[in-house]
Structure formats: C-alpha cells, structure tokens
Write a protein that holds these residues in place. Sequence first.
Motif, mmCIF file in Angstrom:
data_model
loop_
_atom_site.group_PDB
_atom_site.id
_atom_site.type_symbol
_atom_site.label_atom_id
_atom_site.label_comp_id
_atom_site.label_asym_id
_atom_site.label_seq_id
_atom_site.Cartn_x
_atom_site.Cartn_y
_atom_site.Cartn_z
ATOM 1 N N VAL A 3 21.939 -26.503 -40.716
ATOM 2 C CA VAL A 3 21.880 -25.879 -39.396
ATOM 3 C C VAL A 3 23.262 -25.358 -39.010
ATOM 4 C CG1 VAL A 3 21.330 -26.210 -36.959
ATOM 5 C CG2 VAL A 3 20.017 -27.428 -38.722
ATOM 6 N N VAL A 23 16.617 -23.710 -34.547
ATOM 7 C CA VAL A 23 16.693 -25.138 -34.221
ATOM 8 C C VAL A 23 17.085 -25.190 -32.751
ATOM 9 C CG1 VAL A 23 17.769 -27.351 -34.747
ATOM 10 C CG2 VAL A 23 17.361 -25.689 -36.579
ATOM 11 N N TYR A 55 20.568 -22.061 -35.949
ATOM 12 C CA TYR A 55 19.599 -21.554 -36.911
ATOM 13 C C TYR A 55 19.784 -22.231 -38.259
ATOM 14 C CZ TYR A 55 19.370 -17.688 -33.540
ATOM 15 O OH TYR A 55 19.233 -16.941 -32.406
ATOM 16 N N LYS A 56 18.706 -22.197 -39.065
ATOM 17 C CA LYS A 56 18.795 -22.675 -40.440
ATOM 18 C C LYS A 56 17.859 -21.849 -41.301
ATOM 19 C CE LYS A 56 15.068 -26.138 -40.376
ATOM 20 N NZ LYS A 56 14.709 -27.538 -40.660
#
Length: 234
Positions: free
Chosen positions: A175, A221, A226-227
């Motif tokens: 993440v 997330v 973000y991931k």
Amino acid sequence: MKKLLIIEDDTDIGDMLDINLRDEGYSVDIATDGLTGMKRLQAQSYDLLVLDLMLPGLDGLEICRQVRQMPHYQPIIIISAKSAEMQRVLGLELGADDYLSKPFSVPELIARIRALFRRIDALQRELQNQTGVLVCDDLRIDPVAHDVKLGGQTITLTAKEFELLLFFAKQPGKVFTRMALLDQVWGYSHDGYEHTVNSHINRLRSKIERNSAKPQFIQTVWGVGYKFTENGKE
C-alpha cells in the motif's frame, strides 16, 4: 552534452538561465514565444524542456499537452508565477515532471534538473536490466518495450502512466500513500498535490480496468492510499 530548450518570454530570465546552464555544461536553446518553441520541439530532440506557462502565441499548458502526445518522452520542468496555482497543477496533471514557482533561485533549478536526469538515468538502467514481462491475470506489462496489453489488446499509456503502473505492478499488495507515490514516481512530495496522483490513477484505471468503478488491478485502500492487487482478482 545534454541539450536543453528554454521557452520563456522574459528575456532577462532567459538570458540568466542561458548563462548559468551553459556554465553547468549544458547546451541551451531559447525560444521567447510558444509557437517558436513548439516548432523547435517538433524539429529536433532535447534532453529537457524548461517551460514557462504564460507565453505569447501558444501557452505553456498547450505546449505541455502537445509534447505529451509526441511518440518520444520529453522531460519537462515548469516555471510559473505563484499567482498561477491552478495552471501549475494542470501542468503537472498534463505530464510535467517538476515545477518551480517564480521567483526561483537558479541553484535550485539546477539541482532539480540534476535530480530529474538522475531519475531518468536510473529508470533507464533499471529497464535495461529487466528482461521479464510482468503478468497479472490477463494484464501483461513489458518494461523493456514499454508495452502494455490487456486481454491481448495493446493499451496506449503516457510515459507517466506507464511508470506509475510499472511501479505498482512490481510491488503487488504493498500500500502506498499519495504522498509516497508523489515522492517515488514524480520525484517530489509537496503538500496539496495529492490530487495529481488521483488524476493519473483515474486515467490509468479508465484504460486498464474493465470497470473502473470496481477496479481489478489498482485498488483503493480507504483512508490510506492505493495498492496493486496480488492476484489480479477483485
């Protein structure tokens, strides 16, 4: 010797940059209006464009937009008046690599130029050392060819979109905050520019996701960042 183009209508600033950048060992061309600058960019290749936004003939935002539509990647540093905050933001979202607010110090600009060249050189070395294609479900990323395919169909990405996707895909499941992405992909982490990340991710999702409202690859997330998915599934 690296060749720079400066598009700046203030002749005092242009002359100052010309002298100092030549002292640093760069070859420098100067254009004092947007149309002349764009013609030079179309006629020859430069290692870096230093671009003012408020220009006669053709403004800097339009130049930035046209440059990002060219087949080869052209590094861009924007120099802009502090009063033109939204224009600087738009410039970054159009694909500029960095910005400096006027008035700026020449040593800081030179430091930014060196840092940008270091990032580009490091990325090129990394890509040269990579031979494998990254595969996630039916998304295939070729780091060497700068090629992305989804379900066998080629996806056209800008240089920054490709760099962002490659950064995510190489670290699945990890993440990243918006500030971390700004720092590691864009090379700066100034407060207030996190929406630049949002804009690029939204455009990237519109190209690689079958349903950008329910992203399969680049996932949000909530409250963090973000991931990239670990298995290509939602």
